[in-house]
Each structure stands twice: as structure tokens, then as C-alpha cells.
Design a protein around this motif. Structure first.
Motif, short mmCIF file in Angstrom:
data_model
loop_
_atom_site.label_atom_id
_atom_site.label_comp_id
_atom_site.label_asym_id
_atom_site.label_seq_id
_atom_site.Cartn_x
_atom_site.Cartn_y
_atom_site.Cartn_z
N THR A 154 36.78 -25.15 30.19
CA THR A 154 36.95 -26.30 31.07
C THR A 154 38.41 -26.67 31.01
O THR A 154 38.97 -26.81 29.92
N ARG A 206 36.41 -34.37 32.99
CA ARG A 206 36.54 -32.95 33.30
C ARG A 206 37.07 -32.71 34.69
O ARG A 206 36.83 -33.47 35.60
N ASN A 248 35.83 -26.09 35.88
CA ASN A 248 35.19 -25.11 35.01
C ASN A 248 35.53 -23.71 35.49
O ASN A 248 35.47 -23.44 36.69
N CYS A 282 31.36 -24.52 20.51
CA CYS A 282 30.82 -25.81 20.93
C CYS A 282 29.30 -25.82 20.79
O CYS A 282 28.63 -24.89 21.21
N LYS A 332 26.50 -28.62 25.36
CA LYS A 332 27.13 -28.46 26.67
C LYS A 332 27.83 -29.76 27.02
O LYS A 332 27.43 -30.83 26.53
N ASN A 333 28.80 -29.68 27.89
CA ASN A 333 29.43 -30.91 28.37
C ASN A 333 28.55 -31.55 29.43
O ASN A 333 28.19 -30.89 30.41
N TYR A 337 32.09 -35.05 31.62
CA TYR A 337 32.54 -35.49 30.30
C TYR A 337 32.78 -34.30 29.36
O TYR A 337 32.25 -33.21 29.58
N SER A 338 33.54 -34.57 28.30
CA SER A 338 33.65 -33.61 27.21
C SER A 338 32.75 -34.10 26.08
O SER A 338 32.92 -35.22 25.58
N ALA A 339 31.79 -33.26 25.70
CA ALA A 339 30.89 -33.64 24.59
C ALA A 339 31.71 -33.94 23.34
O ALA A 339 31.43 -34.89 22.60
N ASN A 347 32.86 -31.42 18.94
CA ASN A 347 31.72 -30.60 19.36
C ASN A 347 31.57 -29.34 18.50
O ASN A 347 30.86 -28.42 18.87
#
Ligand code: EPU
Length: 311
Positions: free
Chosen positions: A146, A153, A156, A236, A239-240, A244-246, A271
Motif C-alpha cells: 500500500t 491509504r 494498493n 502483517c 488486513k488493512n 486505514y492502516s491496521a 501490525n
């Protein structure tokens, strides 16, 4: 029909030319270094070996799991009652170029494919640089990155964007080609789990060697700064969620550094769960539960695992 591992091996007989082992520890095959024994672990030498394995597994009602580099798998401490197949033989690692297409065997490493593409002056794969995985694993997970500078975000990039064709074996041993659309690609998911991937054809663009090298350096550099390599992990964990970024969400929850025995949330990237030495699958699962619950309470977002849990 019931069958123990000895009976399965006997049935394979002299027609099978690959390796088969009982009770192989999955911790030896996962980047997490976690996982108990597999009922059976097989490395077929070619497609006829593979076909034979599928036929017997069906006859004896043994479920199959396929492992690549094991970089996205959390295997249970008690092990799995499956036949685990690794496409490790030379026949499954071949790389071939035809014009702007590279056909890569399922067991070839992403790093090898990127190298091969660079030598052939072909560009389009560089964003996968530094991702530990085989072609087959990267496809099933629709691996990618990403790109963004903030917690929100933007873009991708995933392997699906360059896939022309995938050659698979179905569980009845039939080989067929499927196109990009039929693969059911989504964010970190596909419909490819119902097949065994044999090879993939990637559609690339001609470029100057220097330009390809520059891109590889850029992507490797990004991964080095963002990712935690200090201890074994599975990359990771979640998943995001869309937008958003997890990792950032977990960070904002103040969970970095939280531990369950030897499993620890990375201080570098929220993550990542690290195996700091002898962590068990149950420790990782328990940390995942804590993360899910905390993120749900604070942001009302439900995190979905990116890793595959084998139990
Ligand atoms: N961030 C934080 N705290 C953290 C982690 C991240 O504030 O603990 C911030 C970063 O500073 C950045 C933003 O969140 O501003 C995004 O972080 P990052 O660039 O690391 O991206 P990500 O969304 O967390 C995704 C992929 C990674 C891939 C990176 C870089 C998923 C689940 N993860 O992470 O892939 O390496 O982008 O392209 O899609 C993997 O799949 O195993 C993996 C590591």
C-alpha cells in the motif's frame, strides 16, 4: 477409508519420485518458526507425482494444504492432520521469458523472478521487492503493497495487476489455464485456494536495466524502514480495513510492545507480531484477540486476519 501415514506411503509406492515425510515440524517451514507436526509432508518431483498425491489424498479423505515460503501462515502447536505439499522441486521453479511475458513456476521465489525480469530488461514487478514469498503464495494471497505517506491509504498495488494467465491443477488432477478475471482477485484474497497453482504468466514492460534497479532499491528501502525484521514473524497479521492502516490503528491503541509469553507486538510496526523466542501459536492467537477487541472498542472497526491460520 481410513489410512495411516505408513499406508499412504506404501500406496504411493515406486511411482512417486519426490520426498514424503511423516510428522514434519511446520515450524521448520514457516517464517514465524511456529507450528507442530504435519500428518504428512510431501515434495513432489513433478506434476505426475502431484497428481498421484491428490488421487490418494482423495481416496483416503485426507485434506491438503499447500505451503510456499510459509511467510503468511500460523500453524497450530498441535500440528495439522493434513497432507502438506511443498512445490519445491526444480520442475516447479522454472522461469521462462517470451517477449514481455515471464512465466514463473509456482515454487520460484519472488526475489528470483524480480532478478530474472531485471536481467531481461522487464519492469513491473519491482514493487514486490523484499516481500518474502513464492509465486504461488503471492498469487493466492494477492500479495502487494500500500503506498501512502499518511495513516490514510491511497493506492494498493498487487500482483493481480500484472497477471496474464495462471496454470493450475484442480483437485482431480486436471491441469488448466485460468485468466485474470477467473482468479477472483480482491485485496489480499483470491478464489485460487480451490486449485494448486503450477505457474503464472506475468505481463511486464520493457525498461532500461538502470531504471529497474532504481525502482527495486526504492521499494527495498521502503520495506527496510517500515518493517520489523528483528524477530521471526508472518509479516502483517491483519488486513488493512478500507481506508486505514491496521498498523497505525494498533499503534494508536497503545498496543505496541504488548506481550503474551514470547509473542510480542512490534514496537516498530503495530501490525507485526514477533516470535521473540519459543512463542506458541496460542500466544499469537491470544494477542490477535486482544488487538481485535481493542481496535473494535476504540475505532469500531473489525480487523480481519491477513495470515492463514492452520489448525
Ligand atoms: N504507521 C504507524 N504506526 C504503525 C504502523 C504504521 O503510524 O505501527 C503509519 C506509517 O507511518 C504510515 C502508515 O501508517 O504512515 C502506513 O504504514 P505502512 O506504510 O507500513 O503500510 P501498512 O498499510 O501498515 C501495508 C501492507 C504491508 C506493506 C506496506 C508498505 C497490508 C496489511 N500491509 O502496510 O504489507 O509492506 O503497506 O507497502 O496491506 C504484509 O502484507 O505482510 C505487509 C507487510
Amino acid at each position: 477409508m481410513k489410512c495411516n501415514s505408513g499406508c499412504f506411503e506404501k500406496e504411493l509406492g515406486s511411482n512417486f519420485r519426490g520426498n514424503i515425510r511423516r510428522k514434519e515440524l511446520l515450524s521448520r517451514h514457516t517464517s514465524f518458526k511456529i507450528g507442530g507436526p504435519a500428518f504428512l509432508f510431501a515434495e513432489p518431483r513433478d506434476t505426475s507425482d502431484l497428481k498421484l498425491l491428490l488421487k490418494l489424498a482423495k481416496r483416503y479423505n485426507i485434506n491438503i494444504l499447500v505451503i510456499g515460503m510459509g511467510s503468511n501462515i500460523l500453524a497450530a502447536d498441535k500440528g495439522v492432520a493434513n497432507l502438506v505439499i511443498k512445490l519445491n522441486a526444480r520442475c516447479f521453479k522454472q522461469l521462462r521469458r517470451t517477449g514481455k511475458i515471464i512465466e514463473a513456476g509456482s515454487g520460484s521465489l519472488l526475489s528470483q523472478i524480480i532478478n530474472f525480469a531485471q536481467k531481461n530488461g522487464l519492469s513491473g514487478l519491482e514493487f514486490l521487492s523484499g516481500i518474502p514469498g513464492t509465486a504461488g503464495g503471492a498469487l493466492v494471497m494477492n500479495a502487494g503493497i500500500t503506498e501512502s505517506a499518511t495513516g490514510r491509504r491511497t493506492q494498493n498495488k498487487s500482483i493481480s495487476q500484472i497477471v496474464e494467465k495462471i496454470t493450475v491443477m484442480d483437485y482431480n488432477g486436471r491441469i488448466k489455464d485460468i485468466n485474470n478475471k477467473q482468479a477472483g482477485f480482491g485485496y489480499r484474497q483470491t478464489g485460487l485456494g480451490r486449485y494448486i497453482i503450477l505457474s503464472v504468466s506475468l505481463n511486464l514492460e520493457k525498461a532500461a536495466a538502470e531504471e529497474i534497479k532504481r525502482k527495486i532499491r526504492k521499494y527495498v528501502g521502503c520495506r527496510k524502514t517500515g518493517i520489523d525484521y528483528s524477530f521471526p514473524s508472518a509479516g502483517c497479521i491483519f488486513k488493512n480495513p478500507v481506508g486505514y492502516s491496521a498498523g497505525r490503528l494498533i499503534d494508536l491503541c497503545g498496543l505496541k510492545g504488548k506481550k503474551v509469553n514470547s509473542a510480542c507486538i512490534s514496537l516498530r510496526h503495530g501490525n507485526f507480531i514477533l516470535n521473540t523466542g519459543g512463542a506458541k501459536a496460542k500466544d499469537v492467537i491470544s494477542l490477535m484477540g486482544l488487538i481485535k477487541k481493542t481496535v473494535k472498542n476504540k475505532f469500531n472497526l473489525t480487523l480481519q486476519p491477513e495470515i492463514k491460520i492452520w489448525n
